[in-house]
Design a protein around this motif. Structure first.
Motif, PDB file in Angstrom:
ATOM      1  N   GLY A   1       7.165   3.373  -6.000  1.00  0.00           N
ATOM      2  CA  GLY A   1       8.046   4.283  -5.057  1.00  0.00           C
ATOM      3  C   GLY A   1       7.496   4.272  -3.775  1.00  0.00           C
ATOM      4  N   ASP A   2       6.511   3.702  -3.209  1.00  0.00           N
ATOM      5  CA  ASP A   2       6.232   3.844  -1.983  1.00  0.00           C
ATOM      6  C   ASP A   2       6.584   2.617  -0.898  1.00  0.00           C
ATOM      7  N   ASP A   3       7.134   3.075   0.144  1.00  0.00           N
ATOM      8  CA  ASP A   3       7.634   1.841   0.981  1.00  0.00           C
ATOM      9  C   ASP A   3       6.672   0.633   1.388  1.00  0.00           C
ATOM     10  N   VAL A   4       5.375   1.036   0.988  1.00  0.00           N
ATOM     11  CA  VAL A   4       4.368  -0.026   1.461  1.00  0.00           C
ATOM     12  C   VAL A   4       4.566  -1.141   0.497  1.00  0.00           C
ATOM     13  N   LEU A   5       5.316  -1.042  -0.480  1.00  0.00           N
ATOM     14  CA  LEU A   5       5.553  -2.255  -1.276  1.00  0.00           C
ATOM     15  C   LEU A   5       6.461  -3.278  -0.734  1.00  0.00           C
ATOM     16  N   GLU A   6       7.447  -2.734   0.248  1.00  0.00           N
ATOM     17  CA  GLU A   6       8.141  -3.643   0.705  1.00  0.00           C
ATOM     18  C   GLU A   6       7.494  -4.568   2.107  1.00  0.00           C
ATOM     19  N   VAL A   7       6.330  -3.914   2.493  1.00  0.00           N
ATOM     20  CA  VAL A   7       5.933  -4.591   3.771  1.00  0.00           C
ATOM     21  C   VAL A   7       5.393  -6.034   3.572  1.00  0.00           C
ATOM     22  N   GLN A   8       6.245  -6.877   4.415  1.00  0.00           N
ATOM     23  CA  GLN A   8       5.990  -8.421   4.580  1.00  0.00           C
ATOM     24  C   GLN A   8       5.608  -8.881   5.654  1.00  0.00           C
ATOM     25  N   ASP A   9       5.491  -7.928   6.820  1.00  0.00           N
ATOM     26  CA  ASP A   9       5.232  -8.214   7.997  1.00  0.00           C
ATOM     27  C   ASP A   9       3.983  -7.690   8.710  1.00  0.00           C
ATOM     28  N   LYS A  10       3.261  -7.101   7.767  1.00  0.00           N
ATOM     29  CA  LYS A  10       1.711  -6.650   8.210  1.00  0.00           C
ATOM     30  C   LYS A  10       0.845  -7.294   6.808  1.00  0.00           C
ATOM     31  N   ASN A  11      -0.380  -7.335   7.320  1.00  0.00           N
ATOM     32  CA  ASN A  11      -1.358  -7.793   6.429  1.00  0.00           C
ATOM     33  C   ASN A  11      -1.979  -6.430   5.497  1.00  0.00           C
ATOM     34  N   VAL A  12      -1.998  -5.510   6.652  1.00  0.00           N
ATOM     35  CA  VAL A  12      -2.738  -4.330   6.426  1.00  0.00           C
ATOM     36  C   VAL A  12      -1.673  -3.100   6.609  1.00  0.00           C
ATOM     37  N   ALA A  13      -1.480  -2.135   5.786  1.00  0.00           N
ATOM     38  CA  ALA A  13      -0.665  -1.201   6.148  1.00  0.00           C
ATOM     39  C   ALA A  13      -0.897   0.123   5.324  1.00  0.00           C
ATOM     40  N   LEU A  14      -0.200   1.340   5.992  1.00  0.00           N
ATOM     41  CA  LEU A  14      -0.219   2.659   5.411  1.00  0.00           C
ATOM     42  C   LEU A  14       0.686   2.953   4.237  1.00  0.00           C
ATOM     43  N   THR A  15       0.323   3.609   3.269  1.00  0.00           N
ATOM     44  CA  THR A  15       1.122   4.336   2.413  1.00  0.00           C
ATOM     45  C   THR A  15       2.161   5.358   3.126  1.00  0.00           C
ATOM     46  N   ASN A  16       3.402   5.350   2.758  1.00  0.00           N
ATOM     47  CA  ASN A  16       4.383   6.662   3.612  1.00  0.00           C
ATOM     48  C   ASN A  16       3.965   7.748   3.177  1.00  0.00           C
ATOM     49  N   HIS A  17       3.570   7.812   1.885  1.00  0.00           N
ATOM     50  CA  HIS A  17       3.413   9.396   1.397  1.00  0.00           C
ATOM     51  C   HIS A  17       2.063   9.308   0.810  1.00  0.00           C
ATOM     52  N   PRO A  18       1.661  10.653   0.556  1.00  0.00           N
ATOM     53  CA  PRO A  18       0.102  10.748  -0.188  1.00  0.00           C
ATOM     54  C   PRO A  18       0.157  10.280  -1.703  1.00  0.00           C
ATOM     55  N   TYR A  19      -0.726   9.877  -2.240  1.00  0.00           N
ATOM     56  CA  TYR A  19      -0.734   9.423  -3.506  1.00  0.00           C
ATOM     57  C   TYR A  19      -2.062  10.098  -4.089  1.00  0.00           C
ATOM     58  N   GLN A  20      -1.874  10.767  -5.189  1.00  0.00           N
ATOM     59  CA  GLN A  20      -3.194  11.542  -5.853  1.00  0.00           C
ATOM     60  C   GLN A  20      -3.785  12.397  -4.587  1.00  0.00           C
ATOM     61  N   GLY A  21      -2.875  12.954  -3.810  1.00  0.00           N
ATOM     62  CA  GLY A  21      -3.492  13.826  -2.695  1.00  0.00           C
ATOM     63  C   GLY A  21      -3.765  13.191  -1.312  1.00  0.00           C
ATOM     64  N   ARG A  22      -3.716  12.128  -1.084  1.00  0.00           N
ATOM     65  CA  ARG A  22      -4.355  11.294   0.010  1.00  0.00           C
ATOM     66  C   ARG A  22      -3.333  10.137   0.369  1.00  0.00           C
ATOM     67  N   GLN A  23      -3.052  10.153   1.645  1.00  0.00           N
ATOM     68  CA  GLN A  23      -2.384   8.999   2.304  1.00  0.00           C
ATOM     69  C   GLN A  23      -3.572   7.715   2.131  1.00  0.00           C
ATOM     70  N   ARG A  24      -3.194   6.358   2.189  1.00  0.00           N
ATOM     71  CA  ARG A  24      -4.143   5.415   1.863  1.00  0.00           C
ATOM     72  C   ARG A  24      -3.679   4.208   2.802  1.00  0.00           C
ATOM     73  N   MET A  25      -4.754   3.548   3.126  1.00  0.00           N
ATOM     74  CA  MET A  25      -4.719   2.251   3.874  1.00  0.00           C
ATOM     75  C   MET A  25      -4.935   1.318   3.002  1.00  0.00           C
ATOM     76  N   THR A  26      -4.168   0.010   2.871  1.00  0.00           N
ATOM     77  CA  THR A  26      -4.150  -0.859   2.027  1.00  0.00           C
ATOM     78  C   THR A  26      -4.106  -2.517   2.417  1.00  0.00           C
ATOM     79  N   LEU A  27      -4.367  -3.293   1.838  1.00  0.00           N
ATOM     80  CA  LEU A  27      -4.004  -4.730   2.019  1.00  0.00           C
ATOM     81  C   LEU A  27      -2.732  -4.811   1.503  1.00  0.00           C
ATOM     82  N   THR A  28      -1.951  -5.622   1.952  1.00  0.00           N
ATOM     83  CA  THR A  28      -0.499  -5.693   1.601  1.00  0.00           C
ATOM     84  C   THR A  28      -0.356  -6.892   0.619  1.00  0.00           C
ATOM     85  N   TYR A  29       0.661  -7.219  -0.064  1.00  0.00           N
ATOM     86  CA  TYR A  29       1.077  -8.466  -0.685  1.00  0.00           C
ATOM     87  C   TYR A  29       0.595  -9.768  -0.025  1.00  0.00           C
TER      88      TYR A  29
END
Length: 230
Positions: free
Chosen positions: A147-175
């Motif tokens: 459900g997070d917009d980070v799933l749709e990121v195709q133009d960045k190799n590292v991105a932030l989640t748009n919303h907290p997940y289990q209480g915290r926003q995250r930084m993640t490698l993308t698809y």
């Protein structure tokens, strides 16, 4: 996608460590270095402890994070904290090249860009040798969460989640970055993961894990998971 099943999570951790050690030796002999990105989790920390016992050219291994919580330094919620706890009193603590995600930076978007640039600088191509992934009971992997917009990121190799997940926003490698890795190693333990493992193996696009490329991927899991798959 190849799947290897073992009797316990402890065996999974040992086999994963042995496999990574083999890949390190191969790639260091071939090109002089090895790049690895790891996720958090109980079994992965066991894996790291096992890996720390291996006699390897650690100074030529470059370790990146797959994802991290936006939390203060030394927070017990941080994957980095658990990583360093796992390798305390080992030679890895001084010889391993660890590159933490900059989750305490004032500008987190810029921090994402800098982390992606650093991966490109170290690898030369942006292609990591091995990415280790886990999977949650909701089918998330890395911090690619339902459900997070980070799933749709195709133009960045590292991105932030748009919303907290289990209480915290995250930084993640993308698809895009994960899917170009030379190899992807899934470690999936716990019988509660059975349904999602079945969906992963079916390449179900409705779960985040199902959108990971399986061409050069394999799964290490335990019997309690596979025995629960109908």
């Amino acid at each position: 996608m190849e799947i290897r099943t073992f009797q316990s999570a402890g065996e999974v951790a040992k086999e994963a460590a042995a496999l990574i050690a083999t890949r390190i030796r191969e790639q260091v002999a071939k090109k002089g270095f090895f790049t690895l990105a790891i996720s958090g989790g109980r079994t992965p920390w066991e894996m790291i402890r096992e890996l720390a016992e291996e006699d390897l050219p650690w100074e030529k291994v470059f370790l990146f994070q797959v994802d991290e919580r936006i939390a203060p330094d030394a927070s017990p919620e941080r994957n980095l904290t658990q990583l360093f706890n796992s390798i305390q009193n080992t030679k890895l603590i001084t010889s391993l090249n660890v590159f933490p995600m900059g989750v305490t930076a004032e500008d987190l978007e810029q921090s994402c860009e800098e982390y992606a640039e650093h991966i490109l600088k170290i690898t030369g191509t942006g292609r990591l040798d091995l990415v280790h992934l886990g999977m949650g009971t909701d089918g998330h992997t890395a911090s690619l969460v339902p459900g997070d917009d980070v799933l749709e990121v195709q133009d960045k190799n590292v991105a932030l989640t748009n919303h907290p997940y289990q209480g915290r926003q995250r930084m993640t490698l993308t698809y895009p970055l994960i899917n170009q890795a030379s190899e992807i190693l899934w470690i999936i333990t716990g019988s509660e993961k059975a349904e999602m493992l079945a969906r992963l193996l079916q390449k179900d696009p409705n779960i985040p894990a199902g959108q990971i490329d399986q061409t050069h991927a394999f799964v290490l899991t335990e019997e309690s998971v596979t025995s629960s798959i109908n």
